[in-house]
Design a protein around this motif. Sequence first.
Motif, mmCIF file in Angstrom:
data_model
loop_
_atom_site.group_PDB
_atom_site.id
_atom_site.type_symbol
_atom_site.label_atom_id
_atom_site.label_comp_id
_atom_site.label_asym_id
_atom_site.label_seq_id
_atom_site.Cartn_x
_atom_site.Cartn_y
_atom_site.Cartn_z
ATOM 1 N N MET A 29 -44.043 8.289 -2.802
ATOM 2 C CA MET A 29 -43.717 8.054 -1.398
ATOM 3 C C MET A 29 -42.427 8.791 -1.025
ATOM 4 N N HIS A 30 -42.417 9.381 0.149
ATOM 5 C CA HIS A 30 -41.235 10.099 0.621
ATOM 6 C C HIS A 30 -40.651 9.390 1.848
ATOM 7 N N VAL A 31 -39.427 8.914 1.700
ATOM 8 C CA VAL A 31 -38.758 8.218 2.803
ATOM 9 C C VAL A 31 -37.553 9.045 3.245
ATOM 10 N N VAL A 32 -37.445 9.268 4.536
ATOM 11 C CA VAL A 32 -36.244 9.913 5.086
ATOM 12 C C VAL A 32 -35.407 8.843 5.789
ATOM 13 N N VAL A 33 -34.118 8.820 5.496
ATOM 14 C CA VAL A 33 -33.208 7.888 6.167
ATOM 15 C C VAL A 33 -32.244 8.696 7.031
ATOM 16 N N CYS A 34 -32.176 8.349 8.321
ATOM 17 C CA CYS A 34 -31.201 8.977 9.210
ATOM 18 C C CYS A 34 -29.868 8.262 9.003
ATOM 19 N N VAL A 35 -28.849 9.014 8.670
ATOM 20 C CA VAL A 35 -27.545 8.376 8.468
ATOM 21 C C VAL A 35 -26.496 9.054 9.334
ATOM 22 N N LYS A 36 -25.550 8.252 9.808
ATOM 23 C CA LYS A 36 -24.474 8.788 10.638
ATOM 24 C C LYS A 36 -23.172 8.660 9.871
ATOM 25 N N GLN A 37 -22.364 9.675 9.988
ATOM 26 C CA GLN A 37 -21.029 9.635 9.393
ATOM 27 C C GLN A 37 -20.059 9.429 10.548
ATOM 28 N N ILE A 38 -19.271 8.369 10.449
ATOM 29 C CA ILE A 38 -18.462 7.943 11.601
ATOM 30 C C ILE A 38 -16.998 7.765 11.191
ATOM 31 N N PRO A 39 -16.091 7.768 12.185
ATOM 32 C CA PRO A 39 -14.700 7.431 11.863
ATOM 33 C C PRO A 39 -14.641 5.998 11.327
ATOM 34 N N ASP A 40 -13.721 5.724 10.434
ATOM 35 C CA ASP A 40 -13.596 4.382 9.864
ATOM 36 C C ASP A 40 -13.407 3.349 10.985
ATOM 37 N N PRO A 41 -14.348 2.385 11.134
ATOM 38 C CA PRO A 41 -14.224 1.414 12.230
ATOM 39 C C PRO A 41 -12.983 0.531 12.109
ATOM 40 N N ALA A 42 -12.373 0.493 10.918
ATOM 41 C CA ALA A 42 -11.161 -0.306 10.732
ATOM 42 C C ALA A 42 -9.966 0.341 11.433
#
Lengths: 259, 321
Positions: A1-14
């Motif tokens: 099975m092939h799964v693609v995950v969309c991921v976002k790289q964001i500024p540290d919310p802290a």
Amino acid sequence: MHVVVCVKQIPDPAEPGSLDPSTKTLKRDQKLILDEADSYGVEMALQLVDTAGGGTVSLVSMAPNGETAGLRTALAMGAADAILVSDPVLQGTDALGTARVLAAAIGRSNPDLILTATESSDGYTGTVPMQVAELLGLPAVTFAKSVKVEGSSVSIQRQTEDGYDDVVCPLPAVVSVTAGVVEPRYPSFKGIMAAKSKPVEELKVADLGLAADQVGWAGGGQEIVEIAAAEARQAGRVVEDEGEAFGEIVAFLENLKII
Amino acid sequence: MALDKVWVFAEAAEGGVKTITLEMLAKAREIADTVECFFGGDGDDVAEVLGEHGATTVHATGDLEGALLGTPVAAAVAAAVQAGEGPDLIMLGTTYDGRDVAGRLSARLGVPVITNVVDVEVDGDDVVGVEPVFGGTTNVKTKFTGDGVKILLVRPKSFAAEGVGGSEADVEDLDVPDLGSTGGARIVSRHVEEATGPKLEEAEIVVSGGRGLGESDKYVMVEDLAKLLKAAPGASRAIVDAGWVPYSYQVGQTGKVVKPTVYIACGISGATQHMVGMKGSKFIIAINKDKEAPIFSIADLGIVGDVHKVMPKLIEAIKGR
């Protein structure tokens, strides 16, 4: 099975966020991290591939300045490879433009399942999963709190206002998962070392067959006209508890005739 | 000058129409000459209430036969827009289905959505959405610049619902085109989770717990206090993510927007994510051991102290009355 995950790289919310006064967009020039909201999708994908008895988990991300720090975190968790779309023309890209980029990158392979978060923690439009699904011509189920792949379909418990719905959907499909749906693993030392040499393919917008006017400010169809401070709420009385401060709350509620 | 026509996405709730729909209708009446609704289901079920709140027509798909409604409703509205029968502006609530419809519709028509809107400004044909960012400390105003239909996702409790005594809305068919490969998601069963006490979004008093509770079994203090005050229990994202309480308890940007008379935050530091969902409360009481916690900057009464010490005494004191 092939799964693609969309991921976002964001500024540290802290760290407190701020807007760039010249572009009127969120400042994203600092070090970026994997959006915690996406760690659930990565974990879910790894578990589904494991249950299926084999397969790969790939990542797709769009970020400025060739940023890969967040992708490396997800690779360290166990994803096999990643596509990163990074291009100066993406400055100012809105949710639909982002979906165009992600859909084009996902469309380079034929995954069985595409997982996303319900929304990013910094932009939180919450529209990208459905936009990606529509652009790929796929069905979608959003707000999944449980995901099971059964043959050529997926069974999902979808969050509702009063509980949840059992939803069945044929694969391939786009599924957005809620935070807390699984317990994201901490990358092991071995995983972190392995992630350093996993393939990250960096692409430009033109490599995806998209025109520059489908993304960025030009592709947005909108313009930020004003940024203003909202009416501030005033701080009230602050009392240090010496053992009797509960009485302050009792008095406050009494005064409002609540008790 | 007002817009010619606005369409509002109508959503049904148990035994009626969701409040968010009625809130949007109140604003739509202000900014448009003609206000109509669209609905995924049998329009006769909602026509009376929508009419009472000023909608003259409800464009309804009829029974969707178990399909998850976002995709068919979006396809039907997109077809109406492409046929030149659509409105100038489409308003949808920030709900599970509202977001689904907005996302699909946007991609189908190639037009943007302005999201998380708490107010709408109209000047001639210009439509501006007002979106709070950074926990509601800053408002960003965004204007549509394209020619296509404009789509807004509106946060709950942004406007006050008010009936205007309109007559029952006309029900018109909204045809769902062939969905092809996009239409496969079907609801096979529905589950209503047992909820005691008032609903979180409607409660006059909300007692919420956060990470400061330390461990999941301490959430019972929040439930006990809520029960005594006839309040709804709520939670910060941190403890929902940690799996202490269900997602439906979450107050904040990702979760529910609440505007109770009194909001009691227990062990919540006040991340922007949380504050944007509760800063509209009339009175805010906060208990937190860190006196620098941002929640104290918006609390009417702040108690700097350990929730494990303050809450048991508070519960006993209220019980003893």
